[in-house]
Design an enzyme around this catalytic site. Structure first.
Site, PDB file in Angstrom:
ATOM      1  N   GLY A  11       2.850   4.797   3.118  1.00  0.00           N
ATOM      2  CA  GLY A  11       3.116   3.919   3.819  1.00  0.00           C
ATOM      3  C   GLY A  11       3.257   2.271   3.270  1.00  0.00           C
ATOM      4  O   GLY A  11       3.491   2.411   2.275  1.00  0.00           O
ATOM      5  N   LEU A  13       1.528  -0.367   2.525  1.00  0.00           N
ATOM      6  CA  LEU A  13       0.497  -0.850   1.278  1.00  0.00           C
ATOM      7  C   LEU A  13       0.358  -0.247   0.410  1.00  0.00           C
ATOM      8  O   LEU A  13       0.212  -0.197  -1.057  1.00  0.00           O
ATOM      9  CB  LEU A  13      -0.998  -0.935   2.196  1.00  0.00           C
ATOM     10  CG  LEU A  13      -1.868  -2.295   0.640  1.00  0.00           C
ATOM     11  CD1 LEU A  13      -1.560  -3.251   0.857  1.00  0.00           C
ATOM     12  CD2 LEU A  13      -2.898  -2.193   2.237  1.00  0.00           C
ATOM     13  N   ILE A  38      -7.586  13.010   6.886  1.00  0.00           N
ATOM     14  CA  ILE A  38      -9.507  12.518   6.098  1.00  0.00           C
ATOM     15  C   ILE A  38     -10.475  12.435   7.445  1.00  0.00           C
ATOM     16  O   ILE A  38     -11.312  12.220   8.008  1.00  0.00           O
ATOM     17  CB  ILE A  38      -9.264  10.946   6.066  1.00  0.00           C
ATOM     18  CG1 ILE A  38      -8.990  10.564   7.038  1.00  0.00           C
ATOM     19  CG2 ILE A  38      -8.260  10.609   4.891  1.00  0.00           C
ATOM     20  CD1 ILE A  38      -8.748   8.446   7.475  1.00  0.00           C
ATOM     21  N   ALA A  61      -4.940   5.622   8.881  1.00  0.00           N
ATOM     22  CA  ALA A  61      -4.982   4.576   9.776  1.00  0.00           C
ATOM     23  C   ALA A  61      -3.612   4.808  10.757  1.00  0.00           C
ATOM     24  O   ALA A  61      -3.054   5.776  10.880  1.00  0.00           O
ATOM     25  CB  ALA A  61      -4.767   3.283  10.038  1.00  0.00           C
ATOM     26  N   ASP A 103      -7.226  -6.911  11.195  1.00  0.00           N
ATOM     27  CA  ASP A 103      -7.932  -8.442  11.791  1.00  0.00           C
ATOM     28  C   ASP A 103      -7.930  -8.308  13.542  1.00  0.00           C
ATOM     29  O   ASP A 103      -8.987  -9.146  13.644  1.00  0.00           O
ATOM     30  CB  ASP A 103      -6.999  -9.718  11.447  1.00  0.00           C
ATOM     31  CG  ASP A 103      -5.822  -9.089  12.227  1.00  0.00           C
ATOM     32  OD1 ASP A 103      -4.504  -7.888  12.192  1.00  0.00           O
ATOM     33  OD2 ASP A 103      -4.646  -9.903  13.054  1.00  0.00           O
ATOM     34  N   TYR A 128      -8.315   0.331  19.803  1.00  0.00           N
ATOM     35  CA  TYR A 128      -7.452   0.148  18.150  1.00  0.00           C
ATOM     36  C   TYR A 128      -8.520  -0.887  17.472  1.00  0.00           C
ATOM     37  O   TYR A 128      -9.211  -0.171  16.418  1.00  0.00           O
ATOM     38  CB  TYR A 128      -6.206  -0.038  18.031  1.00  0.00           C
ATOM     39  CG  TYR A 128      -5.893  -0.780  16.811  1.00  0.00           C
ATOM     40  CD1 TYR A 128      -5.843   0.342  15.583  1.00  0.00           C
ATOM     41  CD2 TYR A 128      -6.046  -2.134  16.522  1.00  0.00           C
ATOM     42  CE1 TYR A 128      -5.349  -0.029  14.571  1.00  0.00           C
ATOM     43  CE2 TYR A 128      -5.380  -2.849  14.806  1.00  0.00           C
ATOM     44  CZ  TYR A 128      -4.976  -1.396  14.318  1.00  0.00           C
ATOM     45  OH  TYR A 128      -4.805  -1.984  12.992  1.00  0.00           O
ATOM     46  N   LYS A 132     -11.158   0.269  14.528  1.00  0.00           N
ATOM     47  CA  LYS A 132     -11.413  -0.650  13.049  1.00  0.00           C
ATOM     48  C   LYS A 132     -12.684  -0.514  12.626  1.00  0.00           C
ATOM     49  O   LYS A 132     -12.728  -0.409  11.781  1.00  0.00           O
ATOM     50  CB  LYS A 132     -10.740  -1.304  13.028  1.00  0.00           C
ATOM     51  CG  LYS A 132      -8.407  -0.349  12.954  1.00  0.00           C
ATOM     52  CD  LYS A 132      -8.168   0.397  11.661  1.00  0.00           C
ATOM     53  CE  LYS A 132      -8.342  -0.139  10.155  1.00  0.00           C
ATOM     54  NZ  LYS A 132      -7.718   0.670   9.783  1.00  0.00           N
TER      55      LYS A 132
END
Length: 292
Positions: A11, A13, A38, A61, A103, A128, A132
Site C-alpha cells: 500500500g 504507506l 488480519i 484497512a 481522522d 467506516y 476505525k
C-alpha cells in the site's frame, strides 16, 4: 536495529515505511493481503511464525468509505476485529504494535474550527469511521505496547499502481476534462506517505507508546488542495467549489478533521513538513513539475 513486520507492505504507506525503515537499519519483513489476513487469527499466527518480529506495523484497512455503508460488517471485520486479533497476538507474544487509524473517527462536531488533540472525544459519522474507532479501542485496551496513529488524506507513489489517491485522480481528471466540481466544505490536512513514514520511523525509536496524531502541517479543503495541484502542475481546468450535500455521497464525511500533531512533534523533536511543500516534492518526484 529492530525486527519489524509491515502488514500491507504494498500500500501507499506500507511501501514508504518499507523504504524508510530499511534506510534506518531495521530488519524488515513485508506482508501483503495474499500473505496475511488480519481478520483470521490463524492466518496471523501462521504468517508471523517464520520471522517473529519485535514490532508489527499494521497499515491494512478497509478504506471503501461509501461501500462500508452497505456492508458495515465487512468494514468492521477488517478495521475493528482485525486490529483486535493483532493486539491479542502481540500481547501474548510481548510484541509492540503500531496501528494506523484515521481522522474519520471525528466528524460529529460540525461547528469545529480548532484542530483536534488526542485526548478529545471522537465522534464518527460513518460506518467506516465507527469501524476505525473500534479498532483503535481494541488495540489500546488489549496491547500494552502500542502506538495508535491517526492520520489524514494519504497519498504516495504506490498510489500510481494501486487503488490511486486524490493527487493522481486530480492529475488524471484535470487532463481529461474541461471542468471539475470539488468539495470545499471538508477541512483536513493532506499528508504525503513518504513524510509520514519518516516521522513514524523516528517515533518507534523513542518507545513512547500511546495515541498520536500524525499529519503534515496546516489545513485546507479538497477544493483548495485540487486547485493547488493544478496550479503547481500548470494544468488548465475550470474548477467549481461544491458542498458535501451537493456531492451526495452515500457516506457522510467530517466537515472538520484537522489534527493537532504537537504531541508527535514534541516526541520526535521535529514536525512533519507542511502540506504544500510535501505536495510540491511529491509532484517533483513524479515528474509532474520541474524541481526548483
Amino acid at each position: 536495529m529492530r525486527r519489524i513486520t509491515v502488514i500491507g507492505s504494498r500500500g501507499q504507506l506500507g511501501h514508504d515505511l518499507m523504504d524508510s525503515l530499511t534506510a534506518a537499519g531495521h530488519q524488515i519483513t513485508g506482508l501483503t493481503h495474499q500473505q496475511i489476513s488480519i481478520e483470521d487469527p490463524d492466518s496471523i499466527a501462521g504468517a508471523l511464525r517464520q520471522t517473529p518480529p519485535d514490532l508489527i506495523i499494521n497499515t491494512a484497512a478497509y478504506n471503501k468509505v461509501d461501500l462500508a455503508e452497505q456492508e458495515p460488517e465487512v468494514a468492521y471485520a477488517v478495521n475493528a476485529l482485525g486490529p483486535r486479533h493483532l493486539a491479542r497476538y502481540c500481547s501474548e507474544k510481548n510484541i509492540c504494535l503500531m496501528h494506523i487509524s484515521s481522522d474519520f473517527v471525528y466528524g460529529l462536531d460540525t461547528s469545529r474550527q480548532i484542530p483536534f488533540q488526542e485526548h478529545e472525544a471522537p465522534g464518527p459519522v460513518s460506518a467506516y469511521g465507527l469501524s476505525k474507532l473500534a479498532g483503535e479501542y481494541f488495540v489500546r485496551a488489549l496491547c500494552p505496547q502500542h502506538y495508535v496513529i491517526r492520520t489524514c488524506g494519504l497519498y504516495g507513489v504506490a498510489g500510481k499502481t494501486g487503488n490511486g489517491n486524490f493527487v493522481e485522480t486530480m492529475l488524471r481528471l484535470g487532463k481529461e476534462r474541461d471542468e471539475l466540481s470539488i468539495i470545499n466544505d471538508q477541512h483536513c490536512t493532506p499528508t504525503a506517505t513518504k513524510d509520514l513514514a519518516s516521522a513514524l520511523t523516528r517515533l518507534i525509536g523513542t518507545d513512547q507508546f500511546g495515541l498520536f496524531h500524525a499529519t503534515c502541517q496546516g489545513q485546507t479543503t479538497w477544493y483548495e488542495f485540487a486547485c493547488t495541484i493544478f496550479e503547481l502542475t500548470g494544468i488548465s481546468v475550470k474548477t467549481h467549489p461544491i458542498t458535501t450535500q451537493e456531492y451526495k455521497a452515500p457516506a457522510d464525511r467530517p466537515r472538520f478533521s484537522v489534527l493537532d500533531c504537537s504531541r508527535l512533534t514534541a516526541t520526535i523533536g521535529d514536525a512533519i513538513p507542511d502540506w504544500k511543500s510535501s505536495l510540491r516534492r511529491y509532484l517533483e518526484s513524479q515528474g509532474e513539475i520541474c524541481p526548483k
